[in-house]
Structures are given as structure tokens and as C-alpha cells.
Motif scaffolding. Structure first.
Motif, PDB file in Angstrom:
ATOM      1  N   ASP A 197       0.702  -1.240  -0.113  1.00 26.29           N
ATOM      2  CA  ASP A 197      -0.083  -0.012  -0.034  1.00 26.29           C
ATOM      3  C   ASP A 197       0.824   1.339   0.003  1.00 26.29           C
ATOM      4  N   ARG A 198       1.942   1.173  -0.332  1.00 28.57           N
ATOM      5  CA  ARG A 198       2.960   2.274  -0.322  1.00 28.57           C
ATOM      6  C   ARG A 198       2.457   3.439  -0.945  1.00 28.57           C
ATOM      7  N   VAL A 199       2.143   3.165  -2.396  1.00 25.93           N
ATOM      8  CA  VAL A 199       1.818   4.204  -3.351  1.00 25.93           C
ATOM      9  C   VAL A 199       0.503   4.810  -2.870  1.00 25.93           C
ATOM     10  N   TRP A 200      -0.463   4.168  -2.204  1.00 22.47           N
ATOM     11  CA  TRP A 200      -1.706   5.031  -1.834  1.00 22.47           C
ATOM     12  C   TRP A 200      -1.438   5.663  -0.733  1.00 22.47           C
ATOM     13  N   LYS A 201      -0.518   5.383   0.201  1.00 21.04           N
ATOM     14  CA  LYS A 201      -0.374   5.856   1.406  1.00 21.04           C
ATOM     15  C   LYS A 201       0.338   7.368   1.023  1.00 21.04           C
ATOM     16  N   ILE A 202       1.164   7.512   0.074  1.00 21.18           N
ATOM     17  CA  ILE A 202       1.649   8.701  -0.584  1.00 21.18           C
ATOM     18  C   ILE A 202       0.580   9.688  -0.998  1.00 21.18           C
ATOM     19  N   LEU A 203      -0.099   8.824  -1.880  1.00 21.96           N
ATOM     20  CA  LEU A 203      -1.066   9.963  -2.694  1.00 21.96           C
ATOM     21  C   LEU A 203      -1.886  10.625  -1.371  1.00 21.96           C
ATOM     22  N   SER A 204      -2.371   9.701  -0.533  1.00 21.77           N
ATOM     23  CA  SER A 204      -3.130  10.186   0.393  1.00 21.77           C
ATOM     24  C   SER A 204      -2.323  11.421   1.513  1.00 21.77           C
ATOM     25  N   ASP A 205      -1.487  10.934   1.915  1.00 23.73           N
ATOM     26  CA  ASP A 205      -0.619  11.585   2.843  1.00 23.73           C
ATOM     27  C   ASP A 205      -0.154  13.192   1.998  1.00 23.73           C
ATOM     28  N   TYR A 206       0.192  13.256   0.911  1.00 25.89           N
ATOM     29  CA  TYR A 206       0.507  14.436   0.150  1.00 25.89           C
ATOM     30  C   TYR A 206      -0.798  15.087  -0.639  1.00 25.89           C
ATOM     31  N   ASN A 207      -1.985  14.348  -0.534  1.00 26.14           N
ATOM     32  CA  ASN A 207      -2.997  15.084  -1.198  1.00 26.14           C
ATOM     33  C   ASN A 207      -2.773  15.273  -2.707  1.00 26.14           C
ATOM     34  N   ALA A 208      -2.079  14.273  -3.261  1.00 25.50           N
ATOM     35  CA  ALA A 208      -2.014  14.348  -4.962  1.00 25.50           C
ATOM     36  C   ALA A 208      -3.090  14.497  -5.606  1.00 25.50           C
ATOM     37  N   THR A 209      -3.149  15.268  -6.665  1.00 25.18           N
ATOM     38  CA  THR A 209      -4.035  15.415  -7.629  1.00 25.18           C
ATOM     39  C   THR A 209      -4.046  14.774  -8.757  1.00 25.18           C
ATOM     40  N   ILE A 210      -2.961  14.546  -9.163  1.00 25.42           N
ATOM     41  CA  ILE A 210      -2.644  13.573 -10.474  1.00 25.42           C
ATOM     42  C   ILE A 210      -1.989  12.690 -10.186  1.00 25.42           C
ATOM     43  N   PHE A 211      -2.338  11.519 -10.528  1.00 20.59           N
ATOM     44  CA  PHE A 211      -1.467  10.101 -10.185  1.00 20.59           C
ATOM     45  C   PHE A 211      -1.230   9.543 -11.391  1.00 20.59           C
ATOM     46  N   GLY A 212       0.020   9.646 -11.726  1.00 21.98           N
ATOM     47  CA  GLY A 212       0.728   8.751 -13.081  1.00 21.98           C
ATOM     48  C   GLY A 212       1.053   7.646 -12.636  1.00 21.98           C
ATOM     49  N   ILE A 213       0.882   6.637 -13.558  1.00 22.65           N
ATOM     50  CA  ILE A 213       1.216   4.969 -13.310  1.00 22.65           C
ATOM     51  C   ILE A 213       1.438   4.319 -14.791  1.00 22.65           C
ATOM     52  N   SER A 214       2.107   3.240 -14.580  1.00 22.88           N
ATOM     53  CA  SER A 214       2.552   2.553 -15.778  1.00 22.88           C
ATOM     54  C   SER A 214       1.241   1.352 -15.648  1.00 22.88           C
ATOM     55  N   PRO A 215       1.181   0.758 -16.930  1.00 21.35           N
ATOM     56  CA  PRO A 215       0.370  -0.198 -17.274  1.00 21.35           C
ATOM     57  C   PRO A 215       0.940  -1.593 -16.422  1.00 21.35           C
ATOM     58  N   THR A 216       2.249  -1.606 -16.489  1.00 22.60           N
ATOM     59  CA  THR A 216       2.843  -2.690 -15.648  1.00 22.60           C
ATOM     60  C   THR A 216       2.677  -2.533 -14.280  1.00 22.60           C
ATOM     61  N   ALA A 217       2.677  -1.390 -13.657  1.00 24.22           N
ATOM     62  CA  ALA A 217       2.587  -1.250 -11.979  1.00 24.22           C
ATOM     63  C   ALA A 217       1.126  -1.607 -11.896  1.00 24.22           C
ATOM     64  N   THR A 218       0.015  -1.153 -12.842  1.00 24.44           N
ATOM     65  CA  THR A 218      -1.132  -1.268 -12.592  1.00 24.44           C
ATOM     66  C   THR A 218      -1.459  -2.868 -12.578  1.00 24.44           C
ATOM     67  N   ARG A 219      -0.992  -3.692 -13.404  1.00 27.05           N
ATOM     68  CA  ARG A 219      -1.367  -5.266 -13.363  1.00 27.05           C
ATOM     69  C   ARG A 219      -0.729  -5.743 -11.887  1.00 27.05           C
ATOM     70  N   LEU A 220       0.652  -5.160 -11.443  1.00 25.42           N
ATOM     71  CA  LEU A 220       1.047  -5.469 -10.285  1.00 25.42           C
ATOM     72  C   LEU A 220      -0.216  -5.298  -9.200  1.00 25.42           C
ATOM     73  N   PHE A 221      -0.579  -4.139  -9.033  1.00 28.44           N
ATOM     74  CA  PHE A 221      -1.553  -3.739  -7.985  1.00 28.44           C
ATOM     75  C   PHE A 221      -2.905  -4.707  -8.211  1.00 28.44           C
ATOM     76  N   LYS A 222      -3.208  -4.892  -9.340  1.00 23.29           N
ATOM     77  CA  LYS A 222      -4.589  -5.793  -9.819  1.00 23.29           C
ATOM     78  C   LYS A 222      -4.202  -7.185  -9.223  1.00 23.29           C
ATOM     79  N   LYS A 223      -3.038  -7.638  -9.629  1.00 20.83           N
ATOM     80  CA  LYS A 223      -2.756  -9.122  -9.274  1.00 20.83           C
ATOM     81  C   LYS A 223      -2.881  -9.168  -7.663  1.00 20.83           C
ATOM     82  N   ASN A 224      -2.342  -8.167  -6.848  1.00 21.94           N
ATOM     83  CA  ASN A 224      -2.254  -8.245  -5.424  1.00 21.94           C
ATOM     84  C   ASN A 224      -3.818  -7.915  -4.870  1.00 21.94           C
ATOM     85  N   ASN A 225      -4.914  -7.666  -5.757  1.00 22.13           N
ATOM     86  CA  ASN A 225      -6.200  -7.349  -5.318  1.00 22.13           C
ATOM     87  C   ASN A 225      -6.305  -6.290  -4.335  1.00 22.13           C
TER      88      ASN A 225
END
Length: 641
Positions: free
Chosen positions: A342-370
Motif C-alpha cells: 500500500d506504499r503508493v496509496w499512502k503517498i497519494l493520501s498523505d500528500y493530497n496528490a491531485t494527479i496520479f501517473g502510473i504505468s500499465p505494468t505497475a497497474t497489473r501488479l496492483f491488480k494481481k495483489n487485489n
């Protein structure tokens, strides 16, 4: 009637930079803007320049000069500028106390820099570089992880007119050496080591071997994780010693619009890496255009896009485009799933990010981890989710759309390249979307889809070409004019051939089908590897896939598929995958071989290395594996034949 899965709200449309730009010129729609930009190319880019506020010391006297041909086009001719003046120098006056960067290391250490602090630190380093004899036109190589000093080195080089080349910190001795040798780097920045997934990574031996028989005069050591020990010498300089006594004011070098800003190396399908050259004037305007209109970056935004600055994505959106818009960014140095998933989600939340860029490969990793980020973290500040790096499959698009965007946020899929200077296809604010589309050609770029004979096609796969120049186009390949012409200009006369295989539907939405060198021809039937892979990933039991072509005596080429099961305990799925492909695409697409792996070989930035799978399978030379996150995966691939 078309089925759009995302329809923007009026608020999402009207608050965007692109809508504001269109309203200024009484343009009612994106198609109308694209048409006008194509017909009045010079008008469009001149107005973009004014709209994003590029600072010119002397105005240009000609917007575009293509008198020597499309391939030799020059932009904003006669203009004098320096990209630093349109970024830090501009906003240190307007918003000096605004945070430009938050830095986070894998072990949890944090820091931040305001625009004022950034300017002061850049100036001290710039003066330090000058004290080492670095002058306008010299090449400064930056072989650093994603840390504060990497950003400072990029900006300090630009400020004094030096040419920077950022080299991915995970590269091996050979990869580093060939780049240092090719660009004749005078200075090299390196850290005293960094960490990945809790493991110490040394850069010392790699650096010491790589600089042999190059023109590197000084190596600047950045104190980071204290893994490597160095002694000060004639050739070894410590960053802190170099900067501590320097003045925090440094005059910015005035550059010609066409003076080189940076060299960025990109891998070719064969041969040595290509040194792509970008310049101060054109890249300033193009990077601002990319940040302002594509991902809708505004001054109040906080961007979190874990893209390495050794790639064009990182340089455009985490550095130059970001700073041209006066926005803020979170820079993270570490693995996305460490110490927890959950490292990425914690960073997004803690820093109130408004734009979140991510690669398709990383997305598949998150999806795999449910992952279920919305259940545990507040992500309601996010307004856009840009993604790039490789084709985005529909399942991953849906995962981002539902699990991160809550079906309310556009997935801003985009595609381009190092040679493009950013993206040439993109989703824009205000667009209705279908899963996995890369939107439309960016206004100001004249794209088309053609067949083998150069005829325009629609509703069928074809080659992506570019018919007109644009400010961000590379000014060539360093030391290799012949390769530049052969790679991009030899397929069709006076037309840029990019090497992408694409599709345009009835609603004029574009889709990536992979690279043309990834097109498989089985008995005269042409299929893209992307289409095959996306089909495999759509199976409920599969989380990731890669496909390659191998020679076949009967069909010319044959398909080979590698896949990763969603559940590692699932086995013997090979025939299931083969039958599924045949059912969804057709019998002609059924692979000759199917292999189940525990993972796919990927770089530290998440790129799947299909070339290595093919080499291992065919028993060919594997080559350099230093950029791989998981080289041991190749041991699971057996040679055939």
C-alpha cells in the motif's frame, strides 16, 4: 451508438487548461481545435508559447523553418532563451514559498524544497560546476537514483548551458560506459549507494569500470545511503564540498532556441542506444504543452508520477513540464510495493496528490495483489490518472477506473516516445472515453494511420505516421545522422515513421496495437503482440502476459505466449490459455508454445523485456541484464529445439 464508459462532468470540462485555451480563441470542440492546429500549425504553436508563458530574452523572428526539409526543421528561429528562465527563475518571483518538490526515500526519509530553496540550491551547484570548468556545451552525465540532487543536477546543467544526459541508475557497467563514451561526458554524478526493497545497491564498482577510456574528468559523489566509501582525489569530488561555499546566486546562460538542452538515450531494436537530442526553445514549448493540456497540470496541483527521470516521461512531467506550470511534485525513490503493497496509496493520501501517473505494468501488479485502495485511503483529491509506457489492456484500464478513480476520474492514457519529446496521442480533459483508448492525436501534431502503400485507413490496424513537424521533435541522433534517417524517414518520403501499430475506431478514438516490430505474421495473417497479450490478460485466472514471434518453417512465424497466473497455486493452465486465445481471436492466433512463469522479466521501471524471453527461448546471447528487477525469472525459460 457508441458505448462510452466515462462521460465528463461540465465542471471537469470547464476547469481544464485546454477548455480555457479553446474559449480564448472561440473554439467549440477538440476536433475543431485539432483541425485549426493542423491547418494553422505556426499560429497554434505560437499561441501555445504565449499561453504557457515561455520567457524569451530575445523574441524569435520565425516560428518554423523547414527549408531544409521536415527532418531538419527548426522552431522559434532566432529566439534567445533558457528553459530555466521559464521554470524556476519565473516562479521564484511569483510563488517563492510554494513547495516545488517533496522527496521520499524507500526507508521513509523525507524532505521538501520550495521554489526559493530550489533556486538557491541550483545556483550553488551551478557555480560549483563552473568552478570545475564546466561551460556551455559541455556534457554532464547524471547517474543518480530519484533524489533531490538528481533534480538539482538537471537544472544546474541547464542553467549554465551545459547539456545534461540522465542515465538510469540501475544500468550496468557496459550500459553506462557506452553512453558516457558516446556523448563525451565531462562530469559524472553518482551516489554513494541506494536501496531497493531493503537491499543495498552499490554504484561504485559500476562507475569505476564505466569511466575507463572515457572523457569524464570529474566524478561528483552525492552522499545518500553511505553504502560506498570514497576518498577525495583529483578526479573524485564530494557534492557537499563542491556546493557548501558557493554563492546562492548564479546568472542564467542565455541560449539560442536551437541549442541542445539534453541528450536522452533510448534503446533501439538492434545496435547501440540512440542518443536523442532535444533543444531549449522547442522543448520548452512542447513540455509546457504536454503538462498544461494533456494531463491538465495547474499551479495548485500536486503530481505523483513514479517515473524515473532517466526516461522521457520523468523529464517531461516530473521536471520541465511541471516547473513550467509552477506546480508541485512528490518524488519517490524506491520500489512501489515496499515495505508494503500500500506504499503508493499512502503517498497519494498523505500528500493530497491531485494527479496520479502510473504505468500499465505497475497497474497489473496492483491488480494481481487485489489492492482495494479506496477502502483504506482517501484519494478524493485525484482529478486525473495519466498512464503510459506500453499499451494499456482493458482489464487494467477498468481496474484503474473502478478501484482508484471510483468511476469518476478519466484514465488519461497517452503514447509517445523519447524522440517525440513526450506524447503524440493522449486522452484530454472533456473527452468521452472507452476502455484502453489513447484518445486522439495531440493538437499541433499531424498524425495518420496508413497501410503498406501509405494509404490512410480507418477501422483496421495500420502504421502510425507524422506528416508535419512539431517543436518537441528530436533534432537528430547524436553522432549518427545516417541512423536517424534510416530509422524514421526511410519508409515513406518526407514522413516520420514512428514504428507504432495503431487502430482508429468509428468515433475517431485511437488504440495502440504494439510496435511494428512486434507484429506477428502467421501464414499471412498479421496480429500485434499487444492484441494477443490483452486477450490473455482478460482471462480471469491470468494476471500478466507477454507474447513473441519465433521463426517457423511452415507458417513463417509462430506465436509464443508467456503468462503469470493470478493465483500462484494454479498450474497446468497452458492448454486453457491456448484455447482461450483461439476462441477470442481465432484459430490462426493459437500459439505454438505456451509457458507459465512465476513472473515476467521486467526492468526496474516495469517494462517487460520480451526481447530477453525470445533470446533465452531460442538459445541466443542474452546480453546485459543489469536493468532487470528479477533476472532469475529467465531461469524458468527453457531453450526449445
Amino acid at each position: 451508438m457508441s458505448d462510452f464508459e466515462f462521460v465528463p462532468t461540465q465542471k471537469q470540462v470547464e476547469e481544464s487548461n485546454i477548455f480555457r485555451f479553446m474559449k480564448k480563441y472561440e473554439i467549440s470542440s477538440l476536433p475543431e481545435l485539432s483541425k485549426k492546429a493542423k491547418e494553422e500549425l505556426e499560429w497554434f504553436w505560437s499561441e501555445v508559447d504565449k499561453d504557457i508563458g515561455i520567457v524569451w530574452d530575445s523574441p524569435y523572428n520565425q516560428i518554423l523553418d523547414s527549408s531544409k526539409g521536415f527532418a531538419q526543421s527548426k522552431w522559434f528561429v532566432g529566439g534567445k532563451t533558457n528553459i530555466y528562465k521559464s521554470t524556476i527563475e519565473k516562479f521564484v518571483k511569483l510563488t517563492p514559498d510554494k513547495v516545488a518538490y517533496h522527496f521520499i526515500s524507500e526507508d521513509g526519509q523525507t524532505s521538501k524544497l520550495s521554489y526559493r530553496e530550489l533556486d538557491q540550491k541550483v545556483s550553488k551547484l551551478a557555480n560549483g560546476l563552473k568552478s570545475l570548468g564546466v561551460k556551455k556545451g559541455d556534457v554532464v552525465a547524471i547517474y543518480l537514483p530519484m533524489i533531490e540532487e538528481a533534480i538539482l543536477a538537471i537544472l544546474a546543467s541547464a542553467k549554465i548551458g551545459a547539456i545534461q544526459t540522465v542515465i538510469f541508475s540501475g544500468y550496468s557497467t557496459d550500459s553506462l560506459h557506452i553512453r558516457l563514451e558516446d556523448c563525451n561526458a565531462k562530469i559524472l554524478f553518482v551516489s554513494d549507494g541506494f536501496c531497493r526493497k531493503g537491499k543495498s545497491i552499490s554504484q561504485k564498482e559500476t562507475m569505476q569500470k564505466a569511466i575507463q577510456q572515457t572523457k569524464v574528468e570529474k566524478t561528483i559523489i552525492v552522499n545518500y545511503k553511505k553504502i560506498d566509501e570514497y576518498e577525495k582525489s583529483e578526479n573524485i569530488v564530494f557534492y557537499d564540498d563542491l556546493t557548501k561555499s558557493q554563492d546562492s546566486v548564479c546568472e542564467t546562460e542565455i541560449m539560442d532556441s536551437e541549442d541542445p538542452l539534453f541528450i536522452l538515450y533510448t534503446s533501439g531494436t538492434t545496435g547501440k542506444p540512440k542518443g536523442v537530442v532535444h533543444v531549449h526553445g522547442g522543448f520548452s514549448v512542447f513540455a509546457g504543452h504536454q503538462a498544461a493540456y494533456l494531463i491538465d497540470l495547474q499551479a495548485q496541483d500536486v503530481l505523483f508520477w513514479p517515473a524515473d527521470i532517466g526516461w522521457i516521461t520523468g523529464l517531461v512531467w516530473n521536471v520541465y513540464g511541471l516547473l513550467i506550470m509552477g506546480a508541485g511534485s512528490v518524488i519517490y525513490d524506491g520500489a512501489l510495493d515496499y515495505p508494503s503493497s500500500d506504499r503508493v496509496w499512502k503517498i497519494l493520501s498523505d500528500y493530497n496528490a491531485t494527479i496520479f501517473g502510473i504505468s500499465p505494468t505497475a497497474t497489473r501488479l496492483f491488480k494481481k495483489n487485489n489492492e482495494e485502495p479506496l477502502k483504506n485511503f482517501s484519494l478524493d483529491k485525484i482529478k486525473n490518472i495519466p498512464t503510459t509506457g506500453e499499451p494499456l489492456d482493458e482489464d487494467s484500464w477498468w481496474w484503474l477506473f473502478e478501484k482508484v478513480g471510483n468511476k469518476k476520474i478519466p484514465i488519461m492514457n497517452l503514447s509517445g516516445g523519447t524522440e517525440i519529446g513526450g506524447a503524440m496521442l493522449s486522452v484530454f480533459p472533456g473527452m468521452k472515453l472507452k476502455p484502453s483508448t489513447v484518445g486522439i492525436p495531440v493538437p499541433g501534431m499531424n498524425l495518420d494511420v496508413v497501410d503498406d502503400d501509405g494509404n490512410s485507413v480507418k477501422n483496421e490496424n495500420g502504421y502510425l505516421i507524422i506528416k508535419s513537424p512539431w517543436p518537441g521533435m528530436t533534432r537528430g541522433l547524436l553522432n549518427d545522422d545516417k541512423r536517424f534517417i534510416e530509422t524514421y524517414w526511410s519508409r515513406f518520403s518526407n514522413i516520420w515513421f514512428h514504428g507504432d501499430y495503431v487502430f482508429v475506431d468509428e468515433d475517431d478514438l485511437w488504440y495502440m496495437r504494439g510496435r511494428t516490430d512486434d507484429v506477428i505474421n502467421v501464414s499471412g495473417h498479421r496480429m500485434s503482440t499487444a492484441e494477443i497479450e490483452h486477450t490473455v490478460i482478460s482471462h480471469e485466472k491470468i494476471s500478466d502476459a507477454a507474447s513473441i514471434a519465433i521463426p517457423d518453417a511452415i507458417t513463417g512465424e509462430a506465436i509464443v505466449v508467456f503468462f503469470v497466473a493470478d493465483n500462484k497455486n494454479d498450474s497446468d493452465l497452458e492448454s486453457t490459455v491456448s484455447d482461450f486465445i483461439g476462441e477470442k481471436i481465432g484459430k490462426v492466433a493459437k500459439p505454438k508454445f505456451v509457458f507459465q512463469l512465476s513472473d515476467l522479466p521486467k526492468t526496474r521501471t516495469g517494462k517487460i523485456m520480451r526481447r530477453l524471453l525470445k533470446s533465452k527461448l531460442l538459445g541466443k546471447e542474452i546480453g546485459d541484464l543489469s536493468s532487470l528487477e528479477n533476472p532469475q525469472i529467465l531461469d524458468e525459460v527453457s531453450k526449445i529445439g
